[in-house]
Design an enzyme around this catalytic site. Sequence first.
Site, short mmCIF file in Angstrom:
data_model
loop_
_atom_site.label_atom_id
_atom_site.label_comp_id
_atom_site.label_asym_id
_atom_site.label_seq_id
_atom_site.Cartn_x
_atom_site.Cartn_y
_atom_site.Cartn_z
N ILE A 101 10.75 -44.75 4.61
CA ILE A 101 10.94 -45.65 5.76
C ILE A 101 12.36 -45.54 6.33
CG2 ILE A 101 11.62 -47.77 4.54
CD1 ILE A 101 9.26 -47.41 7.59
N SER B 180 21.92 -43.72 -2.35
CA SER B 180 20.62 -43.27 -2.82
C SER B 180 20.85 -42.36 -4.01
CB SER B 180 19.91 -42.51 -1.70
OG SER B 180 18.52 -42.69 -1.76
N ARG B 181 19.89 -42.38 -4.94
CA ARG B 181 20.05 -41.53 -6.12
C ARG B 181 19.81 -40.08 -5.76
NH1 ARG B 181 15.67 -44.68 -9.42
NH2 ARG B 181 14.66 -43.92 -7.54
N LYS C 43 10.41 -55.30 4.28
CA LYS C 43 9.29 -56.11 3.82
C LYS C 43 8.59 -55.44 2.65
CE LYS C 43 5.80 -54.43 4.27
NZ LYS C 43 5.02 -53.15 3.96
N ASP D 141 0.81 -54.35 0.25
CA ASP D 141 1.99 -53.77 0.89
C ASP D 141 1.73 -53.58 2.39
OD1 ASP D 141 4.73 -52.19 0.56
OD2 ASP D 141 3.39 -51.01 1.83
#
Length: 304
Positions: free
Chosen positions: A14, A36-37, A90, A168
């Site tokens: 996203i 971010s990893r 969300k 979701d």
Amino acid sequence: MPSRKICIVGVGKIAHDQHVPAIEASPDWELAATVSRAGSVEGVPSFRDFDAMLSERPDIGVVSLCLPPQPRYDYARKALKAGRHVMLEKPPGQTLAEVHALGAMAREAGVTLYATWHSRMAKGVAAAKAWLAGQEVLGGSIAWKEDVRHWHPGQEWVFQPGGMGVFDPGVNALSILTEILPEPVHLTEADLDYPEGRDTPIAARLRFTRGIVAEFDWLQLGPQTWDIEIETARGRLRLALGGNDLSIDGVARPVDAPGEYPALYARMTGLVEAGGSDVDLSPMVHVADAMSLGRRRIVAPFAF
Ligand code: NAP
């Protein structure tokens, strides 16, 4: 007004699909870092460690959390404690209580917390709400049916505790329903289909007060369905294409909006400028109630 520096945390589907383009297109915002990893955005400083970003970049005042719901609370708590404004994808958390706790932290820190619901920014939603205002709802139906393998390729977290399964996407429908109805409804019945060996449902059938029913399905192939219909004494409202297409009694109504994610970032600008927060948990209350009230049926195993 100079643009505000913002950091995206969790550079996954996203973030790439929506957040980065919306931020880059907005004069209000500058994507100043990512955390971010594994992921990164070309040309943007990237951190692997969130604590390092918070301590090394005091110039970044806003954090947008694009992570799945399970790890989100810990990141949000750290950001709020560090005095940053926070935007939540969300659903805003994996439980109601953790989002209530974040709301209290934001108030204490005097910063903005925005629990976003992107579907509420779909083109037809504001007009639907305006048309329904003051009307008596006689019934309604929601059909939210999509292909999980297409929209969440390989995302095992959706079937892990806290991932919500078919809720979701289903919570997007519920975010629209709770936005447009002139009076709130509550859940009275739910049937939930859990794939054998999985912790979240892949399909759900819900019944609410005011004769509203919903059907969520995550195995729909071919055309995808994101429709809401509301029956009133004055006529039948239909929101199709995830809230982007509005008609009344079959006649199309004009709709206009900047697009879901540009609208979310515009709203965040307004909240930060006004020193406010927006944390509406009503869509998630219906999900929690469905988990609490729902009859569980075990269905065929699922694999991506
Ligand atoms: P995703 O691609 O699976 O995950 C987003 C990023 O979060 C990953 O790339 C990963 O980045 C990081 N992450 C995942 N698990 C983590 C963990 N346990 N700890 C720390 N970081 C972790 O998910 P997504 O599809 O972008 O969805 C993220 C959120 O956006 C969800 O709440 C979803 O409901 C919402 N959303 C998704 C869509 C969609 O079309 N997929 C649409 C609208 C809203 P690193 O591994 O690089 O750290």
